[in-house]
Design a protein around this motif. Structure first.
Motif, PDB file in Angstrom:
ATOM      1  N   CYS A   1     -12.061  -8.858  -7.687  1.00 54.21           N
ATOM      2  CA  CYS A   1     -11.699 -10.208  -7.255  1.00 54.21           C
ATOM      3  C   CYS A   1     -12.971 -10.922  -6.829  1.00 54.21           C
ATOM      4  O   CYS A   1     -14.054 -10.356  -6.895  1.00 54.21           O
ATOM      5  CB  CYS A   1     -10.692 -10.146  -6.100  1.00 54.21           C
TER       6      CYS A   1
ATOM      7  N   CYS B   1      -7.269  -8.101  -3.773  1.00 54.93           N
ATOM      8  CA  CYS B   1      -7.696  -6.872  -3.090  1.00 54.93           C
ATOM      9  C   CYS B   1      -6.665  -6.402  -2.069  1.00 54.93           C
ATOM     10  O   CYS B   1      -6.706  -5.248  -1.636  1.00 54.93           O
ATOM     11  CB  CYS B   1      -9.103  -6.999  -2.505  1.00 54.93           C
TER      12      CYS B   1
ATOM     13  N   CYS C   1     -13.748 -12.031  -3.770  1.00 49.06           N
ATOM     14  CA  CYS C   1     -14.058 -11.983  -2.344  1.00 49.06           C
ATOM     15  C   CYS C   1     -15.507 -11.553  -2.118  1.00 49.06           C
ATOM     16  O   CYS C   1     -16.002 -10.672  -2.803  1.00 49.06           O
ATOM     17  CB  CYS C   1     -13.149 -10.983  -1.630  1.00 49.06           C
TER      18      CYS C   1
ATOM     19  N   LYS D   1     -16.487  -8.578  -4.792  1.00 45.98           N
ATOM     20  CA  LYS D   1     -15.798  -7.286  -4.902  1.00 45.98           C
ATOM     21  C   LYS D   1     -15.584  -6.876  -6.367  1.00 45.98           C
ATOM     22  O   LYS D   1     -15.912  -7.601  -7.288  1.00 45.98           O
ATOM     23  CB  LYS D   1     -14.458  -7.372  -4.167  1.00 45.98           C
TER      24      LYS D   1
ATOM     25  N   VAL E   1     -10.585 -11.131   2.340  1.00 48.41           N
ATOM     26  CA  VAL E   1      -9.494 -10.545   1.550  1.00 48.41           C
ATOM     27  C   VAL E   1      -8.785 -11.653   0.773  1.00 48.41           C
ATOM     28  O   VAL E   1      -8.869 -12.829   1.123  1.00 48.41           O
ATOM     29  CB  VAL E   1      -8.461  -9.818   2.442  1.00 48.41           C
ATOM     30  N   CYS E   2      -8.080 -11.235  -0.304  1.00 49.51           N
ATOM     31  CA  CYS E   2      -7.335 -12.186  -1.119  1.00 49.51           C
ATOM     32  C   CYS E   2      -6.148 -11.428  -1.720  1.00 49.51           C
ATOM     33  O   CYS E   2      -6.035 -10.210  -1.563  1.00 49.51           O
ATOM     34  CB  CYS E   2      -8.222 -12.787  -2.202  1.00 49.51           C
TER      35      CYS E   2
HETATM   36 ZN   LIG Z   1     -10.219 -10.131  -2.782  1.00 45.77          ZN
END
Ligand SMILES: [Zn+2]
Length: 502
Positions: free
Chosen positions: A38, A56, A40, A35, A52-53
């Motif tokens: 990040c 994000c 991901c 992304k 997701v993390c």
């Molecule tokens: Zn992320």
């Protein structure tokens, strides 16, 4: 303030009295592995909310870091679109409250885009239209809402909504054109040609998979009209998320017809976003720009400015592949085609198919004839695009080789294509299975020729008197007798010998 309810003005009538101006804003999901801010992954079709993390999702304390590859890709796009690349620019925070963006803001670019002021040439009806590029900027994609219940799939009338944040944070490039005036009745076609050309360009650059059906290329189409000869342009509407090339054309066309009816009835066009409906080809009003929210942009405080060194930009420029326009010009030269021939190839969507067929060993002329002739006819009959026909360029190349070597004539080649399209196997398998081969064996041909001469003594006499063109009649008879499998050239030679008693 209200727009009068009105019917549509027929298209030809509308463009006879009104001049359209179009503009296109295209969102391109970049094909980076991770992304924008990040680590991901960006895989399409993963389990909802599995990619997701904290970054994000915008959880407190998380900090974004810009994706270098995404910046490089954006510069590639900017350079390919003849833009200037900013030596220093910043990301901006765009604040809005929408459920599809968990952070309640989107990191975008506002008054300092990475690429500005370029152009892309598109060819329509042999005319080149230069579409100005206002800007190319980088941002992060939003999540995806799914509205359950209700007829339209939109939030109105839905029972409940689901949201998937996997897409939130995927690098997204927005390519914004300058307004394009002066295209007249061609405006819808120019809009489509532009998106097609841009898609081909992005694909050649290798920066995105440009799949409109998966949302990795999405288009907003701006349309306005003004009475012909008017000194000012009309009020524009913005039709959002038009998701196929055909829809781009239809959306512009519909807006021209609709806006003409509004103006004819004494109303005024409202500046607003509109939704395009694939099923009916119509647009309906969305949110009005006059009550549009203020996004309160400000420079993103969590990110350092982007300052691509000039040497890096030059490295990227030097690494650009051959772009579609240059490739088209080269192929046209190599194949010795006129502008008209080239336009026919493009319009039929056959350029890549012919190029692949030639690469697989066919002569350009043969490859072009098969795709634009026989195969185009089949595609039309079955209502599909050429590229969707169940035949590969390699198979077409093989048919072409068999014709060139004299093993097949045009009629037999058509039968082989029939077999390929019917899924009977490769050209060679079909030739073997159907027993399709040109008869050039003199013994077999002479039997048919002698019969033909015996049945047409007056034709034979005509040929003998020197009018050799009459041999065509006998060749026709030989063809019929051999069910189209005779080698016409050899048959002609033998007929002339036979008639003249040699
Ligand atoms: Zn992320």
């Amino acid at each position: 303030m209200t727009e009068l309810a009105a019917d549509l003005v027929p298209y030809d009538e509308a463009v006879a009295r009104y001049e359209p101006v179009i503009g296109l804003e295209t969102h391109v999901e970049l094909g980076t592995a991770t992304k924008m801010f990040c680590g991901c992954p960006t895989t399409f079709g993963a389990e909802p909310n599995s990619l997701v993390c904290p970054v994000c999702l915008g959880l407190p304390g998380s900090l974004p870091v810009a994706n270098r590859t995404a910046i490089e890709y954006t510069i590639r796009i900017g350079l390919a679109l003849n833009c200037s690349i900013a030596s220093w620019c910043r990301f901006a925070r765009k604040n809005y409250f929408y459920p599809d963006m968990p952070k309640d803001f989107q990191i975008s670019q506002y008054d300092e885009p990475l690429c500005t002021d370029g152009w892309l040439d598109v060819t329509v009806d042999e005319t080149v239209v230069r579409v100005g590029i206002e800007r190319v900027h980088l941002e992060e994609d939003t999540g995806k809402s799914l509205h359950i219940g209700g007829a339209t799939g939109r939030i109105h009338g839905a029972d409940y909504s689901l949201v998937d944040y996997n897409r939130a944070g995927i690098p997204l490039v927005e390519v914004v054109t300058k307004p394009v005036p002066g295209t007249g009745s061609l405006a819808p076609v120019v809009a489509r040609a532009y998106v097609t050309e841009l898609r081909d360009l992005l694909r050649a650059l290798g920066v995105s998979d440009v799949r409109m059906e998966e949302g990795s290329l999405r288009c907003d189409v701006n349309t306005s009209i003004a009475p012909r000869g008017s000194a000012t342009w009309g009020t524009r509407t913005e039709t959002k998320n038009v998701n196929s090339l055909r829809s781009v054309e239809r959306a512009v066309r519909f807006e021209i017809e609709r806006q003409a009816a509004v103006l004819d009835s004494g109303g005024r066009v409202v500046q607003e976003t509109r939704h395009f409906h694939e099923d009916t080809g119509t647009t309906t009003a969305g949110r009005s720009k006059e009550e549009a929210q203020d996004y309160r942009y400000f420079p993103e405080p969590d990110l350092v400015p982007v300052a691509p060194p000039a040497e890096w930009v030059e490295q990227i420029r030097a690494s650009l592949p051959e772009l579609p326009a240059a490739r088209g010009a080269r192929l046209q030269r190599e194949w010795g085609l006129s502008d008209l021939d080239m336009a026919a190839l493009r319009n039929a969507g056959a350029l890549d198919l012919v190029a692949e067929t030639v690469a697989a060993g066919a002569a350009p002329e043969q490859a072009r004839n098969l795709w634009l002739g026989e195969l185009s006819r089949r595609a039309n009959e079955s209502g599909t695009d050429l590229v969707a026909l169940p035949v590969t360029p390699a198979q077409v190349a093989r048919v072409s080789e068999l014709v060139a070597s004299g093993a097949l004539n045009a009629k037999l080649a058509r039968q082989v294509l029939d077999g390929v399209l019917a899924g009977e196997g490769s050209p060679d398998e079909i030739v073997a299975a159907r027993g399709l081969a040109v008869v050039s064996d003199d013994g077999a041909l002479l039997a048919a020729i002698d019969q033909a001469i015996a049945a047409n003594p007056e034709i034979a006499a005509t040929i003998r008197s020197g009018k050799t063109a009459a041999a065509g009649v006998l060749i026709g008879a030989v063809m019929k007798a051999t069910r189209g499998q005779a080698d016409a050239g050899r048959a002609r030679e033998l007929i002339l010998q036979r008639v003249n008693g040699s």
